[in-house]
Scaffold this active site. Structure first.
Site, PDB file in Angstrom:
ATOM      1  N   SER A   1       1.987  -3.984  -8.697  1.00 25.78           N
ATOM      2  CA  SER A   1       1.777  -2.618  -9.205  1.00 25.78           C
ATOM      3  C   SER A   1       0.655  -2.517 -10.240  1.00 25.78           C
ATOM      4  O   SER A   1       0.740  -1.742 -11.183  1.00 25.78           O
ATOM      5  CB  SER A   1       3.063  -2.048  -9.832  1.00 25.78           C
ATOM      6  OG  SER A   1       4.079  -2.042  -8.892  1.00 25.78           O
TER       7      SER A   1
ATOM      8  N   GLY B   1      -4.807  -1.315  -4.953  1.00 32.70           N
ATOM      9  CA  GLY B   1      -5.240  -0.393  -3.892  1.00 32.70           C
ATOM     10  C   GLY B   1      -6.320   0.546  -4.375  1.00 32.70           C
ATOM     11  O   GLY B   1      -7.338   0.729  -3.701  1.00 32.70           O
TER      12      GLY B   1
ATOM     13  N   GLU C   1      -7.873  -5.938   1.233  1.00 34.18           N
ATOM     14  CA  GLU C   1      -6.921  -6.031   0.121  1.00 34.18           C
ATOM     15  C   GLU C   1      -5.721  -6.866   0.562  1.00 34.18           C
ATOM     16  O   GLU C   1      -5.058  -6.541   1.541  1.00 34.18           O
ATOM     17  CB  GLU C   1      -6.469  -4.622  -0.278  1.00 34.18           C
ATOM     18  CG  GLU C   1      -5.495  -4.649  -1.442  1.00 34.18           C
ATOM     19  CD  GLU C   1      -4.779  -3.305  -1.669  1.00 34.18           C
ATOM     20  OE1 GLU C   1      -5.227  -2.270  -1.129  1.00 34.18           O
ATOM     21  OE2 GLU C   1      -3.760  -3.324  -2.370  1.00 34.18           O
TER      22      GLU C   1
ATOM     23  N   PRO D   1      -2.050 -14.737 -19.428  1.00 30.43           N
ATOM     24  CA  PRO D   1      -1.597 -14.477 -18.045  1.00 30.43           C
ATOM     25  C   PRO D   1      -2.775 -14.432 -17.062  1.00 30.43           C
ATOM     26  O   PRO D   1      -2.658 -14.919 -15.932  1.00 30.43           O
ATOM     27  CB  PRO D   1      -0.913 -13.116 -18.151  1.00 30.43           C
ATOM     28  CG  PRO D   1      -0.489 -13.003 -19.583  1.00 30.43           C
ATOM     29  CD  PRO D   1      -1.552 -13.718 -20.373  1.00 30.43           C
TER      30      PRO D   1
ATOM     31  N   CYS E   1       6.303  20.013   7.627  1.00 27.91           N
ATOM     32  CA  CYS E   1       7.155  19.314   8.592  1.00 27.91           C
ATOM     33  C   CYS E   1       8.615  19.734   8.392  1.00 27.91           C
ATOM     34  O   CYS E   1       8.997  20.816   8.805  1.00 27.91           O
ATOM     35  CB  CYS E   1       6.954  17.809   8.480  1.00 27.91           C
ATOM     36  SG  CYS E   1       7.355  16.978  10.022  1.00 27.91           S
TER      37      CYS E   1
ATOM     38  N   GLY F   1       9.777  20.931   5.900  1.00 24.06           N
ATOM     39  CA  GLY F   1       9.670  22.192   5.155  1.00 24.06           C
ATOM     40  C   GLY F   1       9.505  23.397   6.074  1.00 24.06           C
ATOM     41  O   GLY F   1       9.954  24.500   5.753  1.00 24.06           O
TER      42      GLY F   1
ATOM     43  N   HIS G   1       1.264  17.106   8.977  1.00 23.20           N
ATOM     44  CA  HIS G   1       1.172  16.639   7.584  1.00 23.20           C
ATOM     45  C   HIS G   1      -0.278  16.727   7.099  1.00 23.20           C
ATOM     46  O   HIS G   1      -1.006  15.729   7.125  1.00 23.20           O
ATOM     47  CB  HIS G   1       1.637  15.182   7.484  1.00 23.20           C
ATOM     48  CG  HIS G   1       3.109  15.017   7.609  1.00 23.20           C
ATOM     49  ND1 HIS G   1       3.953  15.150   6.540  1.00 23.20           N
ATOM     50  CD2 HIS G   1       3.897  14.746   8.677  1.00 23.20           C
ATOM     51  CE1 HIS G   1       5.201  14.951   6.945  1.00 23.20           C
ATOM     52  NE2 HIS G   1       5.193  14.705   8.229  1.00 23.20           N
TER      53      HIS G   1
ATOM     54  N   GLU H   1      -1.457  16.736   4.272  1.00 23.88           N
ATOM     55  CA  GLU H   1      -1.745  15.956   3.057  1.00 23.88           C
ATOM     56  C   GLU H   1      -2.460  14.653   3.372  1.00 23.88           C
ATOM     57  O   GLU H   1      -3.183  14.120   2.529  1.00 23.88           O
ATOM     58  CB  GLU H   1      -0.453  15.678   2.271  1.00 23.88           C
ATOM     59  CG  GLU H   1       0.544  14.712   2.892  1.00 23.88           C
ATOM     60  CD  GLU H   1       1.549  15.353   3.839  1.00 23.88           C
ATOM     61  OE1 GLU H   1       1.231  16.433   4.397  1.00 23.88           O
ATOM     62  OE2 GLU H   1       2.641  14.788   4.039  1.00 23.88           O
TER      63      GLU H   1
HETATM   64  N1  GLN Z   1      13.261  14.889  10.073  1.00 27.79           N
HETATM   65  C1  GLN Z   1      12.383  15.811  10.689  1.00 27.79           C
HETATM   66  C2  GLN Z   1      11.987  15.384  12.093  1.00 27.79           C
HETATM   67  O1  GLN Z   1      12.133  14.249  12.438  1.00 27.79           O
HETATM   68  C3  GLN Z   1      11.143  16.055   9.854  1.00 27.79           C
HETATM   69  C4  GLN Z   1      10.283  14.849   9.722  1.00 27.79           C
HETATM   70  C5  GLN Z   1       9.234  14.998   8.660  1.00 27.79           C
HETATM   71  O2  GLN Z   1       9.339  15.861   7.815  1.00 27.79           O
HETATM   72  N2  GLN Z   1       8.228  14.142   8.681  1.00 27.79           N
HETATM   73  O3  GLN Z   1      11.495  16.171  12.854  1.00 27.79           O
END
Ligand code: GLN
Length: 536
Positions: A14, A18, A141, A190, A383, A385, A509, A511
């Site tokens: 840690s 990365g 890495e 160290p 997803c 959400g 996703h 993000e």
């Molecule tokens: N559990 C949900 C699915 O499998 C959503 C997965 C997620 O949010 N990546 O569809």
């Protein structure tokens, strides 16, 4: 030109190897060089797909659907290295490949051993991404800490590569720690031991990145250099960034680290264009406003579980000249009957429900979505959400109290989120998820179409369940907007709330593709809506 930089870590885990490796990548790109990033994970899992986010942090997904270590996310945020299955190597993959070859008789009766068979397999995999003619430098890495048993074959492979390519073509950067003991005195011991440990594996580091809370002064750098056989210019103070981790490329550059690395690799020095990074850091340092985003999820104890989401939110922030404060809300805490939603969400300007698996906490997420819809608070569903938005709508607007995902209530008569018919009988995990990049068609005149300014987008997916087509007409009839579909129209990719300032869920996703210099459009727009909400 084919060069290689190994990045290893000593003292403890840690340390931020990365981001150190990624920042080196960013600096090499700033010098006009083409880089490829590779992560080695010494664990026996074949990939990170089956690992719990509680233990291992986020599972990062690449375009080709590899489920990898979250460090690949750092590589994607700092560099332009393409990322796919070949950029992530685990002990599990290496042994699986060697054992398969042995079963196929490809070793012609020889005894199969760690050296040379495992190490050769590692070497081939390490060198593969750099084979592309346009690549100048591969940065590898090595996960874990030098001294761990699991790392030994990887360090041996690195030693052999350095020996075979020559020390002007393959170099070693070791990331270590200089801790402060009580009284604040900094201790180099160290680091001295950590370098010895690497040397015992036959690798002399060319450079050291010294992690510490405060900058390491010149005297200490000289002392470390003399004890470790590293040139003074190669001992870099890698102290904690004050505002953002995106300062690191600039911090390293200010100490001449990139010039030093180029010299070590015999690459002639060239202009460093760091304008993008300077601008990113300036924006982090000088926000014009602040917003608070409540993130309602399951894996809230470990910050790394939603690593790419936090980063993308901050990217969305700088795109709006806003500092983003995140409030982590454990969804199971919202489930109690007396939970006071108005109080919990009193000081947040927007709500985000990220991805997740399993039933625990899901009804808390439904409550959060209802609060956001009814109180016109910007809501971003990723997803799971999105699936929560569909469940919430079905329970409240369609009045189906039993509406749920079949992931949570397998026997519900209103499984508004469910498996596809051909998936229902598949019992094994892995292989049944929609993984990697795929195309979505955006409907004109919708919020999502406006945000992307395009009819079609490619984002990455990682999920098993889909909005059920059996109930899609009911959802649309009652006003829920289905605003993106797969190109064949068979799967729902995005939904939006009507009469709401910003209520949007996507099955993908976004993000994973957000970069500080190129914030993901959905995060940029979401934070923009939150800024507006905060001001009103
Ligand atoms: N559990 C949900 C699915 O499998 C959503 C997965 C997620 O949010 N990546 O569809």
């Amino acid at each position: 030109m084919k060069k290689l930089i190994f990045v290893t870590g000593g003292v403890c885990s840690s340390l931020g190897k990365g981001v150190a490796a990624s920042s080196i990548g960013a600096l090499m790109e700033a010098r006009g060089l083409s880089v490829r990033m590779v992560k080695i994970d010494p664990y026996l899992n074949v990939d990170a797909g089956t690992m719990s986010p509680y233990q291992h942090g986020e599972v990062y997904v690449t375009d080709d659907g590899a489920e990898t270590d979250l460090d690949l996310g750092n590589y994607g945020r700092y560099t332009h290295s393409p990322l796919s299955k070949v950029n992530s190597i685990t002990t599990g993959q290496v042994y699986q490949a060697v054992i398969n070859k042995e079963r196929e008789g490809r070793y012609l009766g020889r005894t199969v051993q760690v050296i040379p068979h495992i190490t050769d397999e590692i070497k081939n995999r390490v060198l593969a991404p750099g084979k592309d003619p346009e690549v100048d430098i591969t940065i590898v890495e090595v996960g874990g800490t030098v001294g761990d048993m699991e790392s030994i074959p990887f360090l041996e492979a690195a030693r052999q590569i350095i020996h075979e390519m020559g020390r002007q073509n393959a170099i070693s950067v070791h990331v270590t720690l200089v801790p402060a003991v009580s009284g604040g005195e900094l201790k180099t011991k160290p680091t001295q031991h950590a370098v010895k440990e690497l040397q015992e594996n036959g690798i002399q580091p060319d450079a050291l990145v010294i992690r510490s809370a405060e900058p390491i002064d010149e005297g200490m750098r000289r002392k470390i250099a003399s004890f470790t056989n590293v040139e003074f210019e190669g001992v870099i103070s890698g102290h904690d960034a004050k505002t953002t981790i995106y300062e690191l490329p600039l911090l390293y550059h200010s100490q001449g680290f990139d010039t030093f690395l180029l010299k070590k690799m015999g690459i002639e020095s060239r202009h460093a264009d760091l304008r993008e990074w300077t601008e990113v850091v300036r924006k982090y340092r000088e926000p014009k406003c602040r917003v608070r985003i409540g993130v309602v999820g399951k894996y809230m104890d470990l910050t790394d579980s939603y690593k790419s989401v936090w980063e993308a939110l901050s990217h969305g922030g700088i795109a709006n000249d806003a500092a983003v404060d995140t409030v982590k809300i454990d969804s199971s805490k919202l489930e109690a009957d007396g939970a006071d939603m108005a109080q919990i969400f009193a000081d947040v300007d927007g709500i985000l429900v990220p991805g997740g698996y399993g039933q625990r906490g899901s009804s808390g997420m439904v409550k959060a979505a209802r609060y956001a819809r009814e109180h016109k608070v910007p809501y971003f569903g990723i997803c799971l959400g999105l699936q929560i938005m569909v469940i919430e709508w079905s329970r409240d607007v369609l009045k189906w109290d039993d509406a749920d995902s079949t992931e949570f209530s397998p026997d519900s008569a209103h499984g508004v989120v469910s498996l596809l018919e051909d998936q229902v009988d598949v019992k094994s995990y892995g292989g049944t998820q929609r993984l990697g990049k795929s195309e979505s068609m955006l409907k004109k005149g919708t919020l999502i179409h406006k945000i992307y300014g395009a009819d079609s987008i490619w984002e990455r997916h990682r999920h098993r369940y889909e909005v059920s087509n059996a109930f899609r007409p009911d959802l649309e009839r009652t006003g829920l907007l289905v605003t993106a579909l797969t190109p064949d129209g068979s799967l729902v990719e995005a939904v939006e709330w009507p009469d709401h300032p910003w209520g949007l869920g996507v099955q993908c996703h976004p993000e994973f593709k957000s970069r500080p210099v190129q914030p993901a459009p959905l995060f940029k727009s979401f934070i923009g809506a939150c800024v507006k909400n905060a001001k009103s």
